[in-house]
Design a protein around this motif. Structure first.
Motif, PDB file in Angstrom:
ATOM      1  N   ALA A   1       2.210  82.185  40.986  1.00 55.20           N
ATOM      2  CA  ALA A   1       1.214  82.210  42.604  1.00 55.20           C
ATOM      3  C   ALA A   1       0.335  83.494  42.110  1.00 55.20           C
ATOM      4  O   ALA A   1      -1.004  83.967  42.424  1.00 55.20           O
ATOM      5  CB  ALA A   1       2.455  83.134  43.309  1.00 55.20           C
ATOM      6  N   LEU A   2       0.371  84.352  40.921  1.00 56.76           N
ATOM      7  CA  LEU A   2      -0.773  85.256  40.699  1.00 56.76           C
ATOM      8  C   LEU A   2      -1.999  84.164  39.873  1.00 56.76           C
ATOM      9  O   LEU A   2      -2.873  84.798  40.264  1.00 56.76           O
ATOM     10  CB  LEU A   2      -0.162  86.162  39.177  1.00 56.76           C
ATOM     11  N   ALA A   3      -1.624  83.327  38.782  1.00 55.85           N
ATOM     12  CA  ALA A   3      -2.174  83.040  38.153  1.00 55.85           C
ATOM     13  C   ALA A   3      -3.172  81.893  38.810  1.00 55.85           C
ATOM     14  O   ALA A   3      -4.398  81.606  38.741  1.00 55.85           O
ATOM     15  CB  ALA A   3      -2.873  81.913  37.007  1.00 55.85           C
ATOM     16  N   GLY A   4      -2.639  81.310  40.029  1.00 57.00           N
ATOM     17  CA  GLY A   4      -2.694  80.571  40.657  1.00 57.00           C
ATOM     18  C   GLY A   4      -3.825  81.675  42.287  1.00 57.00           C
ATOM     19  O   GLY A   4      -3.588  80.659  43.663  1.00 57.00           O
ATOM     20  N   GLY A   5      -3.687  82.423  42.390  1.00 55.22           N
ATOM     21  CA  GLY A   5      -4.820  83.381  42.865  1.00 55.22           C
ATOM     22  C   GLY A   5      -3.529  83.287  44.040  1.00 55.22           C
ATOM     23  O   GLY A   5      -4.607  84.001  45.906  1.00 55.22           O
ATOM     24  N   GLU A   6      -2.465  83.392  44.395  1.00 56.04           N
ATOM     25  CA  GLU A   6      -1.545  84.154  45.489  1.00 56.04           C
ATOM     26  C   GLU A   6      -1.395  85.143  45.731  1.00 56.04           C
ATOM     27  O   GLU A   6      -0.839  85.869  46.568  1.00 56.04           O
ATOM     28  CB  GLU A   6      -0.425  83.193  46.136  1.00 56.04           C
ATOM     29  N   LEU A   7      -1.862  86.332  44.552  1.00 58.35           N
ATOM     30  CA  LEU A   7      -0.967  87.494  44.026  1.00 58.35           C
ATOM     31  C   LEU A   7      -2.286  88.290  44.375  1.00 58.35           C
ATOM     32  O   LEU A   7      -1.996  89.131  45.313  1.00 58.35           O
ATOM     33  CB  LEU A   7       0.347  87.816  43.421  1.00 58.35           C
ATOM     34  N   LEU A   8      -3.422  88.848  44.301  1.00 60.69           N
ATOM     35  CA  LEU A   8      -4.346  89.445  44.812  1.00 60.69           C
ATOM     36  C   LEU A   8      -5.316  88.542  45.242  1.00 60.69           C
ATOM     37  O   LEU A   8      -5.715  87.751  44.750  1.00 60.69           O
ATOM     38  CB  LEU A   8      -4.465  90.316  42.783  1.00 60.69           C
ATOM     39  N   HIS A   9      -5.812  89.686  45.596  1.00 58.53           N
ATOM     40  CA  HIS A   9      -7.641  89.388  45.506  1.00 58.53           C
ATOM     41  C   HIS A   9      -8.061  88.878  44.734  1.00 58.53           C
ATOM     42  O   HIS A   9      -8.655  89.025  43.353  1.00 58.53           O
ATOM     43  CB  HIS A   9      -8.577  90.463  46.119  1.00 58.53           C
ATOM     44  N   PRO A  10      -9.543  87.748  44.912  1.00 58.52           N
ATOM     45  CA  PRO A  10     -10.073  87.062  44.015  1.00 58.52           C
ATOM     46  C   PRO A  10     -10.912  87.815  43.221  1.00 58.52           C
ATOM     47  O   PRO A  10     -10.809  87.655  41.504  1.00 58.52           O
ATOM     48  CB  PRO A  10     -11.312  86.402  44.674  1.00 58.52           C
ATOM     49  N   SER A  11     -11.309  89.522  44.033  1.00 58.58           N
ATOM     50  CA  SER A  11     -11.976  90.075  42.952  1.00 58.58           C
ATOM     51  C   SER A  11     -10.795  90.441  41.617  1.00 58.58           C
ATOM     52  O   SER A  11     -11.866  91.086  40.683  1.00 58.58           O
ATOM     53  CB  SER A  11     -12.901  91.166  43.568  1.00 58.58           C
ATOM     54  N   GLN A  12      -9.601  91.238  42.528  1.00 63.49           N
ATOM     55  CA  GLN A  12      -9.278  91.955  41.577  1.00 63.49           C
ATOM     56  C   GLN A  12      -8.722  90.765  40.613  1.00 63.49           C
ATOM     57  O   GLN A  12      -8.557  91.326  38.803  1.00 63.49           O
ATOM     58  CB  GLN A  12      -8.390  92.473  42.288  1.00 63.49           C
TER      59      GLN A  12
ATOM     60  N   MET B   1      -8.803  91.100  36.298  1.00 62.82           N
ATOM     61  CA  MET B   1      -7.756  90.395  35.306  1.00 62.82           C
ATOM     62  C   MET B   1      -7.621  89.690  34.134  1.00 62.82           C
ATOM     63  O   MET B   1      -7.578  90.029  32.985  1.00 62.82           O
ATOM     64  CB  MET B   1      -6.012  90.396  35.952  1.00 62.82           C
ATOM     65  N   MET B   2      -8.876  88.937  34.421  1.00 59.72           N
ATOM     66  CA  MET B   2      -8.632  87.658  33.728  1.00 59.72           C
ATOM     67  C   MET B   2      -9.836  88.105  32.698  1.00 59.72           C
ATOM     68  O   MET B   2     -10.305  87.010  32.020  1.00 59.72           O
ATOM     69  CB  MET B   2      -8.908  86.251  34.063  1.00 59.72           C
ATOM     70  N   LYS B   3     -11.243  89.078  33.162  1.00 56.90           N
ATOM     71  CA  LYS B   3     -12.552  89.140  31.835  1.00 56.90           C
ATOM     72  C   LYS B   3     -11.020  89.636  30.610  1.00 56.90           C
ATOM     73  O   LYS B   3     -10.487  89.900  30.208  1.00 56.90           O
ATOM     74  CB  LYS B   3     -12.697  90.436  32.497  1.00 56.90           C
ATOM     75  N   THR B   4     -11.487  88.867  29.383  1.00 61.55           N
ATOM     76  CA  THR B   4     -10.442  88.764  28.526  1.00 61.55           C
ATOM     77  C   THR B   4     -11.484  89.098  27.234  1.00 61.55           C
ATOM     78  O   THR B   4     -13.379  89.167  27.270  1.00 61.55           O
ATOM     79  CB  THR B   4     -10.216  87.574  28.142  1.00 61.55           C
ATOM     80  N   VAL B   5     -11.215  89.209  26.034  1.00 63.47           N
ATOM     81  CA  VAL B   5     -11.950  89.244  25.023  1.00 63.47           C
ATOM     82  C   VAL B   5     -11.427  89.278  23.731  1.00 63.47           C
ATOM     83  O   VAL B   5      -9.721  89.176  24.431  1.00 63.47           O
ATOM     84  CB  VAL B   5     -12.081  91.638  24.567  1.00 63.47           C
TER      85      VAL B   5
ATOM     86  N   TYR C   1      -7.170  88.461  25.646  1.00 64.90           N
ATOM     87  CA  TYR C   1      -6.929  89.578  26.112  1.00 64.90           C
ATOM     88  C   TYR C   1      -7.775  89.615  27.292  1.00 64.90           C
ATOM     89  O   TYR C   1      -9.261  90.634  26.986  1.00 64.90           O
ATOM     90  CB  TYR C   1      -6.031  89.701  24.977  1.00 64.90           C
ATOM     91  N   GLY C   2      -6.521  90.331  28.530  1.00 61.88           N
ATOM     92  CA  GLY C   2      -7.222  90.589  29.753  1.00 61.88           C
ATOM     93  C   GLY C   2      -6.970  92.066  30.003  1.00 61.88           C
ATOM     94  O   GLY C   2      -5.564  91.931  28.896  1.00 61.88           O
ATOM     95  N   LEU C   3      -6.341  91.980  31.505  1.00 62.25           N
ATOM     96  CA  LEU C   3      -5.441  93.182  31.878  1.00 62.25           C
ATOM     97  C   LEU C   3      -4.364  92.601  32.099  1.00 62.25           C
ATOM     98  O   LEU C   3      -4.398  92.749  32.883  1.00 62.25           O
ATOM     99  CB  LEU C   3      -6.377  93.893  33.006  1.00 62.25           C
TER     100      LEU C   3
ATOM    101  N   ARG D   1      -5.767  70.391  23.475  1.00 64.47           N
ATOM    102  CA  ARG D   1      -6.025  68.954  25.077  1.00 64.47           C
ATOM    103  C   ARG D   1      -7.410  69.642  25.892  1.00 64.47           C
ATOM    104  O   ARG D   1      -8.232  68.608  26.873  1.00 64.47           O
ATOM    105  CB  ARG D   1      -5.672  67.744  25.477  1.00 64.47           C
ATOM    106  N   GLY D   2      -7.311  70.853  26.243  1.00 64.10           N
ATOM    107  CA  GLY D   2      -8.478  71.062  26.779  1.00 64.10           C
ATOM    108  C   GLY D   2      -8.098  72.010  28.026  1.00 64.10           C
ATOM    109  O   GLY D   2      -6.427  71.913  28.141  1.00 64.10           O
ATOM    110  N   GLY D   3      -8.777  73.547  28.558  1.00 64.83           N
ATOM    111  CA  GLY D   3      -7.944  73.872  29.258  1.00 64.83           C
ATOM    112  C   GLY D   3      -7.291  75.020  28.790  1.00 64.83           C
ATOM    113  O   GLY D   3      -7.102  75.748  27.843  1.00 64.83           O
ATOM    114  N   ARG D   4      -6.917  76.168  29.181  1.00 58.15           N
ATOM    115  CA  ARG D   4      -6.164  77.472  29.346  1.00 58.15           C
ATOM    116  C   ARG D   4      -5.014  77.796  30.082  1.00 58.15           C
ATOM    117  O   ARG D   4      -5.263  77.287  30.756  1.00 58.15           O
ATOM    118  CB  ARG D   4      -8.090  78.919  29.056  1.00 58.15           C
ATOM    119  N   TYR D   5      -4.473  78.385  29.415  1.00 53.35           N
ATOM    120  CA  TYR D   5      -2.725  79.296  30.143  1.00 53.35           C
ATOM    121  C   TYR D   5      -3.043  80.437  30.131  1.00 53.35           C
ATOM    122  O   TYR D   5      -3.888  80.956  29.266  1.00 53.35           O
ATOM    123  CB  TYR D   5      -1.937  78.061  29.850  1.00 53.35           C
TER     124      TYR D   5
END
Length: 143
Positions: free
Chosen positions: A46-57, A61-65, A75-77, A86-90
Motif C-alpha cells: 500500500a505504501l509503495a503503491g501510493g495508497e497511504l500517503l499524499h503523492p508529494s509525501q 520518501m522516494m528521493k534517494t542517494v 536510500y531515501g527516507l 531484468r529492469g524496474g526497481r523495488y
C-alpha cells in the motif's frame, strides 16, 4: 510473544547459538512493533503503491542517494530502492534483531514480498544475499 526461537552464528563456521525469547522493545523504535509477514506485505504494498500517503509525501520518501553498493541500491527516507535484475526497481527495508532477519519489499504496482528467517545477525553475507534473491525472484515475476 511467539514460541519460535531465533538463532545466531557468532563467527563463520561456528555452530548455531539458540537465542531465548527476547522482548523486541529492548531495540527501542526498531522493536516497537511486532507484525506478521502478511501485515508487512500489506503495508509495504500500500505504501509503495501510493495508497497511504499524499503523492508529494511519497515522492519525498522516494528521493534517494546512492548507498555505495555495487548492486545499485539507493536510500531515501526510510525506504531503500534496489534495481531488479531484468529492469524496474523495488522499495523496502531490511532489519535484523537477536536471532532474526527480515526483508520486506514492494514494487510501485503493489506486488510485494517479505522474507523472514530465524537466524541473524551474524555469519556471512550469504544469508542476506539469499533473502534478497528470494525477494527478487518473487518481485520479478510478470516482468
Amino acid at each position: 510473544m511467539h514460541d519460535r526461537r531465533g538463532n545466531t552464528v557468532l563467527t563463520d563456521g561456528a555452530p548455531l547459538l539458540d537465542i531465548p525469547a527476547v522482548n523486541p522493545s529492548v531495540g527501542g523504535a526498531a522493536g516497537g512493533i511486532i507484525s506478521s509477514g502478511s501485515d508487512v506485505d500489506r503495508f509495504l504494498g500500500a505504501l509503495a503503491g501510493g495508497e497511504l500517503l499524499h503523492p508529494s509525501q511519497l515522492k519525498e520518501m522516494m528521493k534517494t542517494v546512492p548507498t555505495g553498493s555495487a548492486d545499485g541500491r539507493r536510500y531515501g527516507l526510510g525506504l531503500e530502492s534496489t534495481p531488479l535484475p531484468r529492469g524496474g526497481r523495488y522499495w523496502g527495508h531490511t532489519g535484523d534483531f537477536f536471532g532474526y532477519e527480515t526483508t520486506a519489499d514492494a514494487r510501485v504496482d503493489g506486488r510485494q514480498a517479505t522474507v523472514m528467517v530465524n537466524l541473524g545477525p551474524g555469519s556471512s553475507d550469504a544469508r542476506s544475499d539469499g533473502l534478497q534473491a528470494a525477494v527478487e525472484t518473487a518481485l520479478a515475476r510478470g516482468r
